[in-house]
Design a protein around this motif. Structure first.
Motif, PDB file in Angstrom:
ATOM      1  N   ASP A 237       0.834  -1.195   0.000  1.00  0.00           N
ATOM      2  CA  ASP A 237       0.000   0.000   0.000  1.00  0.00           C
ATOM      3  C   ASP A 237       0.877   1.257   0.000  1.00  0.00           C
ATOM      4  OD1 ASP A 237      -2.546   1.406   0.407  1.00  0.00           O
ATOM      5  OD2 ASP A 237      -1.691   1.896   2.367  1.00  0.00           O
ATOM      6  N   TYR A 238       1.887   1.270   0.847  1.00  0.00           N
ATOM      7  CA  TYR A 238       2.768   2.418   0.999  1.00  0.00           C
ATOM      8  C   TYR A 238       3.552   2.673  -0.285  1.00  0.00           C
ATOM      9  CZ  TYR A 238       6.114   5.412   3.491  1.00  0.00           C
ATOM     10  OH  TYR A 238       6.880   6.453   3.930  1.00  0.00           O
ATOM     11  N   LYS A 241       1.294   4.226  -2.943  1.00  0.00           N
ATOM     12  CA  LYS A 241       0.998   5.638  -2.717  1.00  0.00           C
ATOM     13  C   LYS A 241       2.204   6.500  -3.091  1.00  0.00           C
ATOM     14  CE  LYS A 241      -2.594   5.175   0.734  1.00  0.00           C
ATOM     15  NZ  LYS A 241      -2.748   4.703   2.105  1.00  0.00           N
ATOM     16  N   THR A 244       2.777   6.503  -6.980  1.00  0.00           N
ATOM     17  CA  THR A 244       1.744   7.286  -7.658  1.00  0.00           C
ATOM     18  C   THR A 244       1.995   8.772  -7.453  1.00  0.00           C
ATOM     19  OG1 THR A 244       0.117   5.548  -7.344  1.00  0.00           O
ATOM     20  CG2 THR A 244      -0.738   7.726  -7.833  1.00  0.00           C
ATOM     21  N   PRO A 363       1.130  12.269  -0.080  1.00  0.00           N
ATOM     22  CA  PRO A 363       0.055  11.287  -0.078  1.00  0.00           C
ATOM     23  C   PRO A 363      -0.101  10.609   1.276  1.00  0.00           C
ATOM     24  CG  PRO A 363       2.028  10.354  -1.044  1.00  0.00           C
ATOM     25  CD  PRO A 363       2.352  11.773  -0.697  1.00  0.00           C
ATOM     26  N   LEU A 364       0.815  10.820   2.182  1.00  0.00           N
ATOM     27  CA  LEU A 364       0.851   9.950   3.373  1.00  0.00           C
ATOM     28  C   LEU A 364       0.508  10.715   4.637  1.00  0.00           C
ATOM     29  CD1 LEU A 364       4.059   8.217   2.161  1.00  0.00           C
ATOM     30  CD2 LEU A 364       1.803   7.211   2.199  1.00  0.00           C
TER      31      LEU A 364
END
Ligand SMILES: [Zn+2]
Length: 364
Positions: A237-238, A241, A244, A363-364
């Protein structure tokens, strides 16, 4: 499902053994030849096989052929024998357009298996084949669907034309921080991942204190497997992100060509690097850059990105323990990874320091 997975494993391992034996005796095996021999001479000897879906063994041979093809192209290692409970999986298809597979809602119809329920609701899909796999005691469905072409990049903010500098970002991949950008942004290894890895160590220790094969051992090993799955999911997942974010918001991304296999021979770093998934990082960036119309620049692995001063170009040795770059010529003092990232951003041909990517949110 366990029976079908066992069937697939049996056939795959049989095919692999036959492939190696016939190769040794000077023959040139193919997955198709082996499948024919299996269908005519081996399958009839095992009545239990006829009670399971014949798609399973057909796909086992297709997978074996693919594994060899990847090996011959140098993309993968030599195929390995499958172990019980280890990546158990099998594939079924819709029988050539008979629509035996129905996916949608919480209940799904699979050929031969019948109805299964999922935790997650799925849209209605027309699916040609489905792979069923077991991870840490739970079963998963995976399948591909056909979608119309993605709309052109208008839906995303247009990337600035390359060469203007502000769209160029240098990315330094590291072990302490997963990625440091020339813009000064730092992507640390995610906290949940660090916690999970700590906990994993504890659970593995617990497991080893149990008697091998006992019920308590099985329970403990399931907990370990579940946590492994969680670690893998967090990491995937990380990474998605991060890649992207990079591909979507920068016209040029400069990345070091990391010699991952060479680095893996350095045992101290091996574990940490494998955990970061560098190979996967680059693979994702490659296809996402294509999707978002940005450019990926792979910088030669011998370019001394950590040794050069990003301000004046002075070069000095930088052992890994050295976390800060002190330049004796111009007096610059800068974080080691940031200095390397800035150097990488300069190699992409634009010349200037990359610094104006402010519009992009983390994004995080
Ligand atoms: Zn300097």
């Amino acid at each position: 499902m366990a029976q079908h997975a066992g069937y697939g494993r049996w056939v795959y391992n049989w095919g692999l053994r036959m492939w190696m034996e016939s190769y040794r005796s000077g023959l040139k095996p193919t997955a198709n030849k082996l499948k024919k021999f299996f269908t005519n001479h081996v399958k009839p000897k095992y009545p239990w096989m006829s009670e399971l879906s014949s798609k399973v063994y057909q796909y086992a041979f297709i997978n074996l052929g693919d594994a060899y093809e990847r090996f011959f192209k140098g993309l993968a290692e030599y195929p390995k024998f499958k172990k019980k409970y280890h990546h158990d999986s099998f594939t079924l298809d819709d029988g050539g357009g008979e629509r035996l597979i129905k996916i949608g809602g919480y209940k799904h119809k699979l050929p031969f298996i019948g109805w299964v329920e999922t935790w997650e609701e799925l849209p209605e899909y027309q699916v040609k084949k489905v792979t069923i796999s077991r991870q840490a005691g739970d079963w998963y469905l995976s399948f591909a669907i056909e979608l119309p072409d993605a709309p052109p990049t208008e839906t995303h903010p247009p990337n600035p034309p390359p060469g203007r500098g502000e769209g160029t970002v240098g990315v330094d991949l590291g072990v302490l921080a997963l990625a440091t950008l020339s813009t000064g942004q730092v992507f640390p290894n995610p906290k949940p991942l660090r916690f999970a890895i700590k906990k994993l160590g504890r659970l593995q220790h617990d497991m080893l204190r149990k008697v091998t094969g006992s019920n308590n051992y099985k329970k403990a090993s399931l907990l370990v497997a579940r946590l492994h799955r969680r670690v893998a999911n967090i990491r995937a997942d990380y990474l998605h992100k991060l890649t992207t974010f990079l591909a979507k918001n920068h016209s040029q991304i400069a990345l070091e060509d990391l010699n991952v296999s060479g680095m893996l021979s350095n045992h101290k770093l091996a574990r940490a690097i494998a955990d970061c998934g560098f190979g996967e990082f680059r693979r994702q960036l490659e296809y996402k850059c294509q999707r978002y119309g940005s450019e990926l620049v792979i910088v030669d692995r011998y370019y001394p990105s950590s040794q050069l001063c990003s301000n004046c170009g002075h070069q000095q040795k930088m052992p890994l323990s050295e976390r800060v770059y002190h330049c004796p010529d111009c007096g610059m003092i800068l974080d080691r990874d940031l200095n390397a990232a800035i150097n990488l951003s300069k190699t992409s041909g634009s010349g200037g320091l990359a610094c104006g990517v402010g519009a992009a949110d983390s994004p995080l």
